[in-house]
Design a protein around this motif. Sequence first.
Motif, PDB file in Angstrom:
ATOM      1  N   ARG A 282       0.833  -1.207   0.000  1.00  0.00           N
ATOM      2  CA  ARG A 282       0.000   0.000   0.000  1.00  0.00           C
ATOM      3  C   ARG A 282       0.866   1.256   0.000  1.00  0.00           C
ATOM      4  NH1 ARG A 282      -1.809   2.937   4.487  1.00  0.00           N
ATOM      5  NH2 ARG A 282      -3.610   4.279   4.063  1.00  0.00           N
ATOM      6  N   ALA A 283       1.924   1.233   0.794  1.00  0.00           N
ATOM      7  CA  ALA A 283       2.817   2.390   0.861  1.00  0.00           C
ATOM      8  C   ALA A 283       3.456   2.673  -0.491  1.00  0.00           C
ATOM      9  CB  ALA A 283       3.906   2.144   1.912  1.00  0.00           C
ATOM     10  N   VAL A 284       3.942   1.624  -1.134  1.00  0.00           N
ATOM     11  CA  VAL A 284       4.579   1.811  -2.442  1.00  0.00           C
ATOM     12  C   VAL A 284       3.581   2.377  -3.444  1.00  0.00           C
ATOM     13  CG1 VAL A 284       5.576   0.572  -4.392  1.00  0.00           C
ATOM     14  CG2 VAL A 284       6.325   0.046  -2.076  1.00  0.00           C
ATOM     15  N   ARG A 285       2.346   1.839  -3.410  1.00  0.00           N
ATOM     16  CA  ARG A 285       1.328   2.295  -4.358  1.00  0.00           C
ATOM     17  C   ARG A 285       0.979   3.769  -4.131  1.00  0.00           C
ATOM     18  NH1 ARG A 285      -2.008  -1.128  -3.059  1.00  0.00           N
ATOM     19  NH2 ARG A 285      -3.488   0.077  -1.810  1.00  0.00           N
ATOM     20  N   LEU A 286       0.755   4.145  -2.871  1.00  0.00           N
ATOM     21  CA  LEU A 286       0.362   5.524  -2.578  1.00  0.00           C
ATOM     22  C   LEU A 286       1.492   6.512  -2.846  1.00  0.00           C
ATOM     23  CD1 LEU A 286      -1.675   4.962   0.704  1.00  0.00           C
ATOM     24  CD2 LEU A 286      -2.567   5.626  -1.523  1.00  0.00           C
ATOM     25  N   LEU A 287       2.702   6.141  -2.447  1.00  0.00           N
ATOM     26  CA  LEU A 287       3.826   7.046  -2.662  1.00  0.00           C
ATOM     27  C   LEU A 287       4.151   7.176  -4.144  1.00  0.00           C
ATOM     28  CD1 LEU A 287       6.169   6.136   0.316  1.00  0.00           C
ATOM     29  CD2 LEU A 287       4.616   8.070   0.088  1.00  0.00           C
ATOM     30  N   HIS A 288       3.985   6.097  -4.879  1.00  0.00           N
ATOM     31  CA  HIS A 288       4.206   6.177  -6.322  1.00  0.00           C
ATOM     32  C   HIS A 288       3.188   7.120  -6.956  1.00  0.00           C
ATOM     33  CE1 HIS A 288       5.224   4.996 -10.400  1.00  0.00           C
ATOM     34  NE2 HIS A 288       3.934   4.744 -10.626  1.00  0.00           N
TER      35      HIS A 288
ATOM     36  N   VAL B  74       3.490   5.948  17.376  1.00  0.00           N
ATOM     37  CA  VAL B  74       4.832   5.588  17.835  1.00  0.00           C
ATOM     38  C   VAL B  74       5.833   5.713  16.684  1.00  0.00           C
ATOM     39  CG1 VAL B  74       6.261   3.706  18.739  1.00  0.00           C
ATOM     40  CG2 VAL B  74       3.957   4.080  19.645  1.00  0.00           C
ATOM     41  N   LYS B  75       5.409   5.357  15.471  1.00  0.00           N
ATOM     42  CA  LYS B  75       6.305   5.414  14.316  1.00  0.00           C
ATOM     43  C   LYS B  75       6.786   6.844  14.059  1.00  0.00           C
ATOM     44  CE  LYS B  75       6.078   1.062  12.939  1.00  0.00           C
ATOM     45  NZ  LYS B  75       7.276   0.195  12.879  1.00  0.00           N
ATOM     46  N   VAL B  76       5.882   7.805  14.195  1.00  0.00           N
ATOM     47  CA  VAL B  76       6.262   9.206  13.985  1.00  0.00           C
ATOM     48  C   VAL B  76       7.327   9.619  14.993  1.00  0.00           C
ATOM     49  CG1 VAL B  76       5.428  11.587  14.081  1.00  0.00           C
ATOM     50  CG2 VAL B  76       4.064   9.843  12.933  1.00  0.00           C
ATOM     51  N   SER B  77       7.205   9.135  16.222  1.00  0.00           N
ATOM     52  CA  SER B  77       8.188   9.464  17.265  1.00  0.00           C
ATOM     53  C   SER B  77       9.516   8.759  17.049  1.00  0.00           C
ATOM     54  CB  SER B  77       7.633   9.083  18.648  1.00  0.00           C
ATOM     55  OG  SER B  77       6.412   9.739  18.897  1.00  0.00           O
ATOM     56  N   GLU B  78       9.479   7.566  16.463  1.00  0.00           N
ATOM     57  CA  GLU B  78      10.702   6.791  16.260  1.00  0.00           C
ATOM     58  C   GLU B  78      11.551   7.333  15.122  1.00  0.00           C
ATOM     59  OE1 GLU B  78       9.122   2.318  17.581  1.00  0.00           O
ATOM     60  OE2 GLU B  78       9.383   2.865  15.467  1.00  0.00           O
ATOM     61  N   ALA B  79      10.917   7.884  14.101  1.00  0.00           N
ATOM     62  CA  ALA B  79      11.621   8.237  12.859  1.00  0.00           C
ATOM     63  C   ALA B  79      12.841   9.134  13.061  1.00  0.00           C
ATOM     64  CB  ALA B  79      10.636   8.872  11.874  1.00  0.00           C
ATOM     65  N   PRO B  80      12.765  10.222  13.867  1.00  0.00           N
ATOM     66  CA  PRO B  80      13.947  11.092  13.995  1.00  0.00           C
ATOM     67  C   PRO B  80      15.164  10.376  14.568  1.00  0.00           C
ATOM     68  CG  PRO B  80      11.981  12.199  14.828  1.00  0.00           C
ATOM     69  CD  PRO B  80      11.609  10.778  14.584  1.00  0.00           C
ATOM     70  N   GLY B  81      14.942   9.330  15.358  1.00  0.00           N
ATOM     71  CA  GLY B  81      16.063   8.581  15.921  1.00  0.00           C
ATOM     72  C   GLY B  81      16.906   7.903  14.853  1.00  0.00           C
ATOM     73  N   TYR B  82      16.339   7.738  13.669  1.00  0.00           N
ATOM     74  CA  TYR B  82      17.065   7.145  12.548  1.00  0.00           C
ATOM     75  C   TYR B  82      17.455   8.199  11.512  1.00  0.00           C
ATOM     76  CZ  TYR B  82      15.474   2.735  14.512  1.00  0.00           C
ATOM     77  OH  TYR B  82      15.248   1.664  15.361  1.00  0.00           O
ATOM     78  N   GLY B  83      17.326   9.478  11.894  1.00  0.00           N
ATOM     79  CA  GLY B  83      17.656  10.552  10.958  1.00  0.00           C
ATOM     80  C   GLY B  83      16.738  10.605   9.767  1.00  0.00           C
ATOM     81  N   MET B  84      15.446  10.302   9.980  1.00  0.00           N
ATOM     82  CA  MET B  84      14.483  10.234   8.880  1.00  0.00           C
ATOM     83  C   MET B  84      13.190  10.942   9.249  1.00  0.00           C
ATOM     84  SD  MET B  84      14.676   6.234   7.736  1.00  0.00           S
ATOM     85  CE  MET B  84      16.206   5.445   7.220  1.00  0.00           C
ATOM     86  N   THR B  85      12.445  11.313   8.221  1.00  0.00           N
ATOM     87  CA  THR B  85      11.063  11.716   8.413  1.00  0.00           C
ATOM     88  C   THR B  85      10.207  10.455   8.394  1.00  0.00           C
ATOM     89  OG1 THR B  85      10.590  11.952   6.056  1.00  0.00           O
ATOM     90  CG2 THR B  85      11.534  13.875   7.187  1.00  0.00           C
ATOM     91  N   ILE B  86       8.953  10.576   8.793  1.00  0.00           N
ATOM     92  CA  ILE B  86       8.077   9.408   8.798  1.00  0.00           C
ATOM     93  C   ILE B  86       7.847   8.895   7.377  1.00  0.00           C
ATOM     94  CG2 ILE B  86       5.984  10.841   8.729  1.00  0.00           C
ATOM     95  CD1 ILE B  86       6.464   7.402  10.454  1.00  0.00           C
TER      96      ILE B  86
ATOM     97  N   ARG C  44      -0.036   5.308   9.232  1.00  0.00           N
ATOM     98  CA  ARG C  44      -1.094   6.321   9.274  1.00  0.00           C
ATOM     99  C   ARG C  44      -0.499   7.720   9.393  1.00  0.00           C
ATOM    100  NH1 ARG C  44      -5.029   6.297  13.504  1.00  0.00           N
ATOM    101  NH2 ARG C  44      -3.330   5.690  14.873  1.00  0.00           N
ATOM    102  N   GLY C  45       0.589   7.838  10.152  1.00  0.00           N
ATOM    103  CA  GLY C  45       1.221   9.144  10.312  1.00  0.00           C
ATOM    104  C   GLY C  45       1.732   9.688   8.991  1.00  0.00           C
ATOM    105  N   ALA C  46       2.374   8.838   8.193  1.00  0.00           N
ATOM    106  CA  ALA C  46       2.892   9.270   6.895  1.00  0.00           C
ATOM    107  C   ALA C  46       1.773   9.710   5.967  1.00  0.00           C
ATOM    108  CB  ALA C  46       3.712   8.148   6.259  1.00  0.00           C
ATOM    109  N   MET C  47       0.714   8.907   5.913  1.00  0.00           N
ATOM    110  CA  MET C  47      -0.407   9.251   5.037  1.00  0.00           C
ATOM    111  C   MET C  47      -1.096  10.536   5.480  1.00  0.00           C
ATOM    112  SD  MET C  47      -0.326   7.003   2.680  1.00  0.00           S
ATOM    113  CE  MET C  47       1.454   7.033   2.897  1.00  0.00           C
ATOM    114  N   SER C  48      -1.157  10.752   6.807  1.00  0.00           N
ATOM    115  CA  SER C  48      -1.792  11.971   7.321  1.00  0.00           C
ATOM    116  C   SER C  48      -0.983  13.210   6.946  1.00  0.00           C
ATOM    117  CB  SER C  48      -1.943  11.884   8.844  1.00  0.00           C
ATOM    118  OG  SER C  48      -2.818  10.841   9.201  1.00  0.00           O
ATOM    119  N   TYR C  49       0.342  13.148   7.077  1.00  0.00           N
ATOM    120  CA  TYR C  49       1.168  14.299   6.699  1.00  0.00           C
ATOM    121  C   TYR C  49       1.129  14.532   5.191  1.00  0.00           C
ATOM    122  CZ  TYR C  49       3.052  15.453  11.259  1.00  0.00           C
ATOM    123  OH  TYR C  49       3.183  15.889  12.571  1.00  0.00           O
TER     124      TYR C  49
END
Length: 334
Positions: free
Chosen positions: A62-68, A298-310, A318-323
Motif C-alpha cells: 500500500r505504501a509503495v502504491r500511494l507514494l508512487h 509511535v512510528k512518527v516518534s521513532e523516525a527522527p532517531g534514525y535521521g528520517m522523516t516518517i 497512518r502518520g505518513a499518510m496523514s502528513y
Amino acid sequence: MSSVSEGARPGAPAPQRDVSRETKQPHVSRETWDAAPAPTAATDPWPEPPAVDTPIGAEAERAVRLLHAATKSGLPRPQRQRVFTIANQKGGVGKTTTAVNIAAALALQGLQVLVIDLDPQGNASTALGVEHREGTPSSYEVLIGEIPLEDALQRSPHSERLFCLPATIDLAGAEIELVSMVAREGRLRGALAGLKNHDFDYVFIDCPPSLGLLTINALVAAPEVLIPIQCEYYALEGVGQLLRNIEMVKAHLNPELNVTTVILTMYDGRTRLADQVADDVRAHFGNKVLRTVIPRSVKVSEAPGYGMTILDYDPGSRGAMSYLDASREIAERR
C-alpha cells in the motif's frame, strides 16, 4: 427357517458391497463438478494465494502504491514563494515533527522545499539527516551575519528537493548577542532575501518553544504562521499569548503576517477529550484548521532517531499518510 450364512447374525442387514475410495467410481471433485471444464488460470475459483499475504507485506504494498501515485501526480508550484513560521511556545506539540514531515511530503510531490532550524536543540536537522555538530555552518552564523544563508544550506540525503539550514548548540547564545545588534528582529528576513541561487517553493521555519528573539525573527521573516495544536487538555493554554505576539509583530514589524493554518496533532480517536479539543479549536479558528488531523503514532516518534522523516521511515503508516494529506491541503490553499 431360512439358512444363515456363516458368520452372520440373525436379523442383521444383508452385507453391502464394499465401496471405498479405492473402488473405481466416477471421480467427482470441485474441478469436474457438473462437467465443468478443466481449470485454467482464468476459471479456477480457488486461485493461488496472493504474493502479499501478511499485514506487513500488505502495508508495504500500500505504501509503495500511494507514494508512487503521489510522486507521479505531483503538486502545482505556488504563484509565489510561501514562507511559514511554525510556532507555539508550548513545548511538545509537534512543531518540529510537523515542519519536517510536511516539508518532506511536499518535496516528495515535486516541490523545492527549505527547512530553517531555529531551535538550538537541532531536532529538525536531526530528522532531515543533515550534519549539525558544533562548528558546522548553521543558522547561528547566518543570524549574526558571519556567512550568507546559501553557504550554510545542506541537502537532505533523503530527497534532492529538500534542503535544511541546520541549527547547532551555538544558537542557544544567539538571543543574547542579537540584543545589541541593529535591526535585530529582521536578521533572518534579510538573510532570506539574499538567497539568489535557489528557487524554493516553500520555506518552513521551525521555532523554539519560546517567544524570544529567535521566534520574533521567524515571525518577521514569514507572511504565514502555522500553529500545531496538540489534542490535549492544556493545548489552548498559551495560544492566546502567541496570538497577541503575532498581532504585535504585525502592527510594528511585518504587516503581511497572518495565521493561515492550524493543524491538530497527536489525535487519539479513542478518547472524548481529543474530540472536545478538536471541536474547540475548530470553533475558534474556523476554516484555518486543516481537515486532516495527525494521529498519535509511535512510528512518527521513532523516525527522527534514525535521521528520517516518517515518509522515509515508514511510508505506509497512518502518520505518513496523514502528513501527505496535510501537505496537499496546504498546497490547495495557495
